[in-house]
Design a protein around this motif. Structure first.
Motif, short mmCIF file in Angstrom:
data_model
loop_
_atom_site.label_atom_id
_atom_site.label_comp_id
_atom_site.label_asym_id
_atom_site.label_seq_id
_atom_site.Cartn_x
_atom_site.Cartn_y
_atom_site.Cartn_z
N MET A 1 49.28 49.66 36.70
CA MET A 1 49.83 48.72 35.73
C MET A 1 48.72 47.79 35.25
N ALA A 2 48.66 47.54 33.95
CA ALA A 2 47.61 46.69 33.38
C ALA A 2 47.83 45.22 33.77
N MET A 3 46.74 44.52 33.93
CA MET A 3 46.77 43.13 34.40
C MET A 3 47.03 42.16 33.26
N ARG A 4 47.62 41.02 33.61
CA ARG A 4 47.64 39.86 32.71
C ARG A 4 46.50 38.95 33.17
N VAL A 5 45.61 38.65 32.25
CA VAL A 5 44.40 37.92 32.59
C VAL A 5 44.42 36.53 31.96
N MET A 6 44.02 35.53 32.75
CA MET A 6 43.87 34.18 32.22
C MET A 6 42.41 33.79 32.27
N VAL A 7 41.90 33.21 31.18
CA VAL A 7 40.52 32.73 31.14
C VAL A 7 40.52 31.23 30.82
N GLY A 8 39.65 30.51 31.50
CA GLY A 8 39.50 29.08 31.21
C GLY A 8 38.33 28.88 30.27
N ALA A 56 42.61 48.21 31.26
CA ALA A 56 42.87 47.65 32.59
C ALA A 56 43.64 46.34 32.48
N ALA A 57 43.57 45.68 31.32
CA ALA A 57 44.29 44.43 31.07
C ALA A 57 45.23 44.62 29.90
N GLY A 157 43.67 49.71 41.99
CA GLY A 157 44.62 48.61 41.85
C GLY A 157 44.04 47.23 42.13
N GLY A 158 42.74 47.17 42.43
CA GLY A 158 42.07 45.90 42.66
C GLY A 158 40.79 45.84 41.85
N LEU A 159 39.81 45.10 42.36
CA LEU A 159 38.53 44.98 41.65
C LEU A 159 37.37 45.17 42.62
N LYS A 160 36.34 45.83 42.13
CA LYS A 160 35.07 45.92 42.85
C LYS A 160 34.10 45.02 42.10
N VAL A 161 33.60 44.00 42.78
CA VAL A 161 32.78 42.99 42.13
C VAL A 161 31.41 42.91 42.78
N THR A 162 30.38 42.99 41.94
CA THR A 162 29.01 42.77 42.42
C THR A 162 28.66 41.31 42.21
N ARG A 163 28.27 40.64 43.29
CA ARG A 163 27.98 39.20 43.26
C ARG A 163 26.49 38.94 43.38
#
Length: 254
Positions: A1-8, A56-57, A157-163
């Motif tokens: 399912m596509a995400m609902r994304v909020m950005v500040g 994805a969103a 269903g999640g995120l892989k993030v490089t920091r």
């Protein structure tokens, strides 16, 4: 399912402007000074739009706190590809004392109201350099966080993030809902096209106040004085190592 994304998105003095301190040392001069969207927030909007382009969103909600002028950066976010904008109106005088904890509480409340799956924020704002809001939002919501992201990829269903960390790069996996903060190398934000800018001018912006969200924005701190950084003294050239040693001794450095 596509995400609902909020950005500040935050309205700040443009990065190319030389900031001047007010004569009474209560703050910096903002009148008749060029403002723009915080550069790290531009990266956050761009990443949200790219997630939507990858399917994805499903929807991007842009949020900004501040006086009426904050709508300028919301229009920019809409022109870049955001679907919806929310302006949390804070009068200019109160906005001067708005802290990351206030903004974090506002974003956390909106994330719950809007049933958001992913909050993307710039890692810091270039006016205060606090680097606190994203971490506070994650704590208030009790969501996993991935800060200083230089790469974000949907995975299982999640995120892989490089920091980006002091020692190099770190890869983390987070389950949704989650909070991500953006580093400089995550992406290159797009320029909003003229047709999209014109369309964004006509789009409605939802207006709320902190009180509507049950958030108290009473000041948590007092600004005592704002000072210019000290001016560095000019250096001097020496003819030899012996001269250098002599000058260092005279200055009491060795």
């Amino acid at each position: 399912m596509a995400m609902r994304v909020m950005v500040g998105v935050k309205r700040v003095i443009d990065y190319a402007v030389r900031v001047r301190v007010k004569s009474d040392r209560t703050g910096v001069v903002t009148d008749n000074v060029k403002h723009s969207m915080n550069p790290f927030d531009e990266i956050a909007v761009e990443e949200a739009v790219r997630l939507k382009e990858k399917k994805a969103a499903s929807e991007i909600v842009a949020v900004s706190c501040g006086p009426t002028q904050a709508q300028e950066v919301l229009r920019t976010a809409l022109a870049m590809g955001a679907d919806k904008a929310i302006h949390v109106e804070v009068p200019a005088k109160e906005y001067e004392n708005l802290s990351p904890i206030h903004v974090a509480n506002i974003i956390a409340k909106l994330a719950k109201e809007e049933k958001i799956d992913l909050v993307i924020l710039g890692k810091q704002a270039i006016d205060d350099d606090c680097n606190q809001t994203g971490q506070m939002v994650a704590a208030l919501l009790n969501w996993p966080q991935a800060t200083f992201a230089s790469e974000v990829a949907p995975e299982n269903g999640g995120l892989k993030v490089t920091r980006e960390i002091d020692g190099g790069l770190e890869v983390v996996k987070v389950k949704l809902p989650a909070v991500v903060t953006t580093d400089l190398r995550l992406n290159q934000p797009r320029y909003a096209t003229l047709p999209n800018i014109m369309k964004a001018k006509k789009k409605p912006i939802d207006k709320k106040t902190p009180a509507d969200l049950g958030v108290d924005v009473a000041p948590r701190q007092e600004i005592v004085s704002v000072e210019e950084p000290p001016v560095r003294k000019a250096g001097s050239k020496v003819e030899s190592v012996e001269d250098l040693v002599k000058k260092l001794k005279e200055a009491g450095r060795i």
